[in-house]
Motif scaffolding. Structure first.
Motif, PDB file in Angstrom:
ATOM      1  N   UNK A  76     -17.637  12.647 -66.055  1.00  0.00           N
ATOM      2  CA  UNK A  76     -18.903  11.932 -65.880  1.00  0.00           C
ATOM      3  C   UNK A  76     -19.157  11.588 -64.421  1.00  0.00           C
ATOM      4  N   UNK A  77     -18.091  11.293 -63.690  1.00  0.00           N
ATOM      5  CA  UNK A  77     -18.265  10.987 -62.271  1.00  0.00           C
ATOM      6  C   UNK A  77     -18.804  12.171 -61.500  1.00  0.00           C
ATOM      7  N   UNK A  78     -18.241  13.347 -61.731  1.00  0.00           N
ATOM      8  CA  UNK A  78     -18.728  14.541 -61.051  1.00  0.00           C
ATOM      9  C   UNK A  78     -20.149  14.887 -61.485  1.00  0.00           C
ATOM     10  N   UNK A  79     -20.443  14.729 -62.768  1.00  0.00           N
ATOM     11  CA  UNK A  79     -21.769  15.087 -63.282  1.00  0.00           C
ATOM     12  C   UNK A  79     -22.851  14.168 -62.743  1.00  0.00           C
ATOM     13  N   UNK A  80     -22.675  12.857 -62.908  1.00  0.00           N
ATOM     14  CA  UNK A  80     -23.728  11.919 -62.531  1.00  0.00           C
ATOM     15  C   UNK A  80     -23.854  11.763 -61.022  1.00  0.00           C
ATOM     16  N   UNK A  81     -22.754  11.911 -60.301  1.00  0.00           N
ATOM     17  CA  UNK A  81     -22.861  11.827 -58.842  1.00  0.00           C
ATOM     18  C   UNK A  81     -23.671  12.988 -58.290  1.00  0.00           C
ATOM     19  N   UNK A  82     -23.562  14.160 -58.916  1.00  0.00           N
ATOM     20  CA  UNK A  82     -24.366  15.305 -58.465  1.00  0.00           C
ATOM     21  C   UNK A  82     -25.809  15.203 -58.943  1.00  0.00           C
ATOM     22  N   UNK A  83     -26.020  14.679 -60.148  1.00  0.00           N
ATOM     23  CA  UNK A  83     -27.383  14.558 -60.663  1.00  0.00           C
ATOM     24  C   UNK A  83     -28.197  13.526 -59.892  1.00  0.00           C
ATOM     25  N   UNK A  84     -27.571  12.377 -59.614  1.00  0.00           N
ATOM     26  CA  UNK A  84     -28.292  11.281 -58.947  1.00  0.00           C
ATOM     27  C   UNK A  84     -28.058  11.250 -57.448  1.00  0.00           C
ATOM     28  N   UNK A  85     -27.431  12.308 -56.905  1.00  0.00           N
ATOM     29  CA  UNK A  85     -27.215  12.416 -55.460  1.00  0.00           C
ATOM     30  C   UNK A  85     -26.468  11.201 -54.910  1.00  0.00           C
ATOM     31  N   UNK A  86     -25.355  10.859 -55.556  1.00  0.00           N
ATOM     32  CA  UNK A  86     -24.550   9.718 -55.139  1.00  0.00           C
ATOM     33  C   UNK A  86     -23.234  10.202 -54.561  1.00  0.00           C
TER      34      UNK A  86
END
Length: 204
Positions: A76-86
């Motif tokens: 989830x960290x890799x997914x959401x950090x890439x989706x939300x540009x974090x």
């Protein structure tokens, strides 16, 4: 009246004697909780036994939950950090803490629904306070949560972040969570013992 007694003559194993004229529900409830707290060692022993029986024959035991939680946090960290540009190093600690705490709360709520019904055999056979089974439920979930806490430390070390002195606020937070878990296990345990439709609905 409803008083706590220790094996009165002619009624071996009786824990409570009930008089409908003067039920004294509040005093009896407080006495049950006080007696359960004094027998906390029994709750701890029963909770440890539950963990051993649940993971009997498993190589990793409860560490399977730790492994699955670590994989979920990483994915989830890799997914959401890439989706939300974090930045992953900034986002991952927040995700790890929130996900582990939320999973603990969800596990407590689910397990609290059967805190009394799962101990039906013991309740029918032994004169024990009901709060013993509530503390047993809370301790069982505390052990499972403790297996996931090292993930938070590993995430902090891997990302090079540290919460600072504000991290000490986690201590009263965990105490507050424990008190709420005891109250919730007692409330849901009684409700689900009366209304058996609540556990399936909570699981859904």
């Amino acid at each position: 009246m409803l008083d706590q007694v220790s094996r009165p003559p002619g009624r071996p194993g009786t824990l409570y004697v009930f008089d409908a004229a003067t039920p004294r529900r509040r005093s009896v409830a407080l006495a049950d909780i006080a007696t359960g707290l004094r027998r906390w060692r029994l709750s701890v022993a029963l909770g440890n036994l539950d963990i051993r029986n649940r993971y009997r024959g498993s190589v990793l035991g409860p560490f399977w939950l730790t492994l699955s939680t670590a994989v979920m946090i990483g994915g989830l960290g890799l997914l959401y950090s890439s989706l939300f540009k974090l930045q992953l190093a900034e986002y991952l600690p927040f995700l790890a803490v929130s996900l582990i705490v939320w999973n603990t709360i969800g596990s407590i709520v689910t397990d609290a629904c059967t805190s009394l019904t799962s101990a039906e055999g013991i309740i029918r056979q032994l004169p024990l306070p009901y709060s013993v089974h509530v503390l047993r439920c809370v301790w069982r979930n505390a052990i499972i949560a403790a297996h996931n806490l090292p993930i938070i430390l590993l995430v902090f070390l891997a990302t090079g972040t540290w919460p600072g002195w504000e991290g000490l606020l986690a201590i009263p937070g965990l105490l507050l969570l424990t008190c709420n878990a005891c109250a919730l296990a007692l409330l849901l345990g009684m409700l689900c013992a009366r209304f058996r439709d609540i556990p399936p609905s909570s699981a859904a």
